[in-house]
Design a protein around this motif. Structure first.
Motif, short mmCIF file in Angstrom:
data_model
loop_
_atom_site.label_atom_id
_atom_site.label_comp_id
_atom_site.label_asym_id
_atom_site.label_seq_id
_atom_site.Cartn_x
_atom_site.Cartn_y
_atom_site.Cartn_z
N LYS A 196 -3.43 13.89 6.39
CA LYS A 196 -2.72 12.89 6.64
C LYS A 196 -2.23 13.29 5.27
O LYS A 196 -3.19 12.47 4.02
N GLN A 197 -1.10 13.32 4.16
CA GLN A 197 -0.50 12.92 3.34
C GLN A 197 0.59 11.50 2.58
O GLN A 197 1.43 10.82 3.90
N CYS A 198 0.15 10.45 2.17
CA CYS A 198 0.44 9.44 2.19
C CYS A 198 1.10 9.56 0.73
O CYS A 198 1.03 9.84 -0.52
N ARG A 199 1.94 8.96 0.57
CA ARG A 199 2.84 8.71 -1.01
C ARG A 199 2.53 8.15 -2.08
O ARG A 199 3.18 8.31 -2.99
N ASP A 200 2.02 6.79 -1.54
CA ASP A 200 1.05 6.30 -2.36
C ASP A 200 0.12 5.01 -1.65
O ASP A 200 -0.18 5.50 -1.17
N GLU A 201 -0.43 4.25 -3.05
CA GLU A 201 -1.73 3.60 -2.78
C GLU A 201 -1.67 3.28 -1.61
O GLU A 201 -2.27 2.39 -0.64
N ASN A 202 -0.17 2.50 -1.00
CA ASN A 202 -0.20 1.22 -0.02
C ASN A 202 -0.12 1.94 1.03
O ASN A 202 -0.57 1.46 2.12
N GLY A 203 0.26 2.96 1.68
CA GLY A 203 0.26 3.75 2.63
C GLY A 203 -0.34 4.47 2.78
O GLY A 203 -1.04 4.44 4.25
N PHE A 204 -1.77 4.40 2.02
CA PHE A 204 -2.41 5.06 2.38
C PHE A 204 -4.01 4.13 3.16
O PHE A 204 -4.57 4.55 3.77
N LYS A 205 -3.49 2.56 2.19
CA LYS A 205 -4.70 2.03 3.12
C LYS A 205 -4.23 1.75 4.06
O LYS A 205 -5.05 0.94 5.07
N CYS A 206 -2.90 1.65 5.03
CA CYS A 206 -2.73 1.40 5.59
C CYS A 206 -2.87 2.18 6.62
O CYS A 206 -3.59 2.30 7.91
N HIS A 207 -3.02 3.63 6.06
CA HIS A 207 -3.23 4.62 6.76
C HIS A 207 -4.72 4.81 7.29
O HIS A 207 -5.55 4.38 8.45
#
Length: 394
Positions: A33-44
């Motif tokens: 899974k590739q996230c675009r920002d830090e918030n998206g990675f935290k949610c993942h």
């Protein structure tokens, strides 16, 4: 219709962004899974699916990391083998080409935290030749393919067999030359019969005529005087007599070409036909770059050392003054002549591949006099070797 459904502008923009590469620290290898920002990675990371994958990872973390490590190294080397098999190239260039595929195994899932550590690992394991320069790390792929190694061994075997056969022929020719020298008569040897003395012609007091005995049927008038005259003509005839040797006529007084010289000349011609090639590059020699296209970069008429030969006609040149490695065809290179007494390599002609010492240079005829060092021709002096056939050894 919801704002994030399939055909909405927002959804289309999200899919376009997802196609490109994002930052490595916001990529989850376990979930791919590739996230675009830090918030998206935290949610993942807080999602249920990620938690299940981490439970699997926690059961045997070393095995999973080792698997990703092996897969990353294998894919990286496979890309090197396909794209830069015979090149020395910057590690960052290869890495950027490798990660162009967004579905590759990312480095944050391996045992290496940085590209430098991975490059050092390749150097320690002998899978690549690694070199650190002011411009960064450079790597060269070491081809250990079984088929390539087999071809290389066959090539080396053929070269050794050719050298052995050539040396055998040279020994046979030298033996023939020695036998010819032993059988050859001495040129300045006196050939007139021993025990005979030449008597001068003198006119008799009685005024009688002198008869010359030129054959067995001749009848001399004066017996003693005819003997003397015969000896005089026999001596003159012996001085101009020719001796036949191997089908070549050799005068006793010298001046014509001997059979030994002809034999050596034939040997030189045969070696010249065998060893004269249309390519001359070899590793370890110093050459001069004559390509005007490289003048803007400062490499025109600069010297470098040949480090590698590609397809016989192209060489990888490591520049001496301006640091860098160039790949140049031999048509844009020129041989370098050292100072008198320096070592050169004969790169073309009869004695191709031999090392020699430069004795003198003829600037008018563009040739040099060299003496071969070591090998079967040790000590042999070559009088007129063209500049293009010799080159300075680094």
């Amino acid at each position: 219709m919801g704002k994030n459904e399939f055909l909405t502008p927002k959804a289309i923009a999200n899919r376009i962004k997802a196609k490109g590469l994002q930052k490595l620290r916001w990529y989850c290898q376990m979930c791919q899974k590739q996230c675009r920002d830090e918030n998206g990675f935290k949610c993942h990371c807080m999602s249920e699916s990620h938690q299940r994958q981490m439970q699997v990872f926690g059961q045997n973390p070393n095995r999973i990391v080792d698997g990703y490590t092996e897969e990353f190294e294998t894919s990286f080397l496979e890309h090197m083998k396909r794209s830069h098999r015979f090149s020395r190239i910057a590690a960052t260039v290869v890495y950027n080409e490798y990660i162009a595929d967004r579905h590759h195994v990312h480095m944050n899932s391996t045992e290496w935290a940085t590209l430098t550590e991975f490059v050092k690992h390749l150097g320690r394991t002998g899978k690549c030749k690694v070199e650190e320069t002011p411009k960064g790390w450079f790597i060269t792929y070491i081809d250990r393919d079984s088929e390539t190694l087999f071809k290389e061994r066959l090539k080396n075997k053929r070269i050794k067999a050719d050298i052995v056969e050539e040396e055998k022929q040279e020994r046979e020719i030298l033996k023939q030359i020695e036998r010819a020298e032993q059988l050859m008569p001495v040129g300045n040897e006196d050939t007139q019969p021993s025990g005979s003395a030449l008597l001068p012609l003198s006119k008799s007091e009685s005024g009688e005529k002198i008869a010359f005995a030129l054959g067995s049927s001749s009848k001399p008038i004066e017996k003693e005087k005819s003997k003397s005259s015969k000896l005089v003509f026999e001596g003159a005839e012996n001085d101009t007599k020719k001796v036949k040797d191997n089908g070549k006529s050799i005068k006793n007084g010298g001046g014509s070409k001997s059979a030994l010289d002809d034999l050596m000349r034939e040997q030189e011609k045969a070696k010249e036909r065998i060893n004269r090639k249309d390519y001359w590059l070899c590793e370890g020699i110093v050459v001069k770059v004559m390509s005007r296209a490289l003048a803007e970069k400062g490499y025109y008429k600069q010297k470098g050392v040949v480090r590698k030969i590609i397809d016989k006609y192209v060489g990888e040149i490591e520049m001496l003054e301006r640091k860098g490695v160039l790949r140049i065809d031999q048509e844009e290179l020129e041989t370098v002549i050292p100072q008198i007494g320096g070592l050169v390599r004969i790169v073309n002609g009869a004695y191709r591949g031999s090392n020699a010492r430069l004795l003198s240079v003829n600037t008018e005829k563009f040739c040099a006099k060299v003496q071969i060092e070591k090998g079967i021709y040790d000590g042999r002096v070559l009088q007129s070797v063209e500049y293009e056939d010799i080159c300075k050894i680094f």
